[in-house]
Scaffold this motif. Structure first.
Motif, short mmCIF file in Angstrom:
data_model
loop_
_atom_site.label_atom_id
_atom_site.label_comp_id
_atom_site.label_asym_id
_atom_site.label_seq_id
_atom_site.Cartn_x
_atom_site.Cartn_y
_atom_site.Cartn_z
N GLY A 9 14.73 14.66 12.68
CA GLY A 9 13.59 13.68 11.76
C GLY A 9 14.24 12.20 11.47
N HIS A 10 15.27 11.75 12.27
CA HIS A 10 16.09 10.64 12.08
C HIS A 10 16.20 9.97 13.27
N ARG A 11 16.11 8.60 13.50
CA ARG A 11 16.32 7.70 14.73
C ARG A 11 17.32 6.54 14.11
N LYS A 12 18.24 6.25 15.23
CA LYS A 12 19.04 5.18 14.81
C LYS A 12 18.66 4.04 15.89
N ILE A 13 18.36 2.91 15.18
CA ILE A 13 17.76 1.57 15.98
C ILE A 13 18.90 0.82 16.17
N ILE A 14 19.09 0.18 17.18
CA ILE A 14 20.35 -0.59 17.43
C ILE A 14 19.54 -2.01 17.91
N CYS A 15 20.08 -3.15 17.06
CA CYS A 15 19.26 -4.44 17.29
C CYS A 15 20.53 -5.34 17.95
N SER A 61 23.18 -1.54 13.54
CA SER A 61 22.24 -0.65 13.63
C SER A 61 21.97 -0.06 12.11
N ALA A 62 20.95 0.66 12.18
CA ALA A 62 20.60 1.36 11.05
C ALA A 62 19.83 2.56 11.31
N THR A 63 20.00 3.56 10.52
CA THR A 63 18.87 4.93 10.72
C THR A 63 17.70 4.80 9.81
N THR A 64 16.80 5.40 10.36
CA THR A 64 15.50 5.42 9.69
C THR A 64 14.87 6.91 9.93
#
Length: 89
Positions: free
Chosen positions: A24-30, A42-45
Motif C-alpha cells: 500500500g505504499h509507493r516511493k516517489i523520487i523527484c 524522495s518521499a513515500t506515500t
C-alpha cells in the motif's frame, strides 16, 4: 521540464520515478536541477487513490507532475535546503 517556485526561488523538476515501497505504499523520487546542479529527493506515500489517478494520465510529463504533486508538501523544505546549499557553494 517544469519550473517550480518555492519561497521566491525557481527550481526545475527534471523527472519523476516511482517504486513499490511495501504494501500500500509507493516511493516517489523527484529529480531537480538548480543552478546547473542536479539532485533528487524522495518521499513515500500511501495515497493510492491519487497515485492511481496520476498513473492513469497518458501524457508522460503531466503524469510526472501529478506524482510530484502527491508528495510536494512533504519535500518542499528539503528542496529549499538543497537550493540554499547549492547557493552557498
Amino acid at each position: 521540464m517544469k519550473k517550480i517556485k518555492i519561497d521566491n526561488m525557481e527550481v526545475t523538476l527534471i523527472s519523476v520515478t516511482q517504486h513499490f515501497a511495501g504494501y500500500g505504499h509507493r516511493k516517489i523520487i523527484c529529480f531537480f536541477e538548480y543552478s546547473g546542479v542536479e539532485f533528487s529527493i524522495s518521499a513515500t506515500t500511501n495515497d493510492m487513490h491519487a497515485f492511481d489517478r496520476a498513473m492513469d494520465i497518458d501524457d508522460y510529463e503531466e503524469r510526472q507532475i501529478a506524482l510530484y504533486d502527491i508528495i510536494k508538501y512533504k519535500i518542499e523544505e528539503e528542496i529549499l535546503s538543497e537550493m540554499y546549499e547549492i547557493d552557498e557553494e
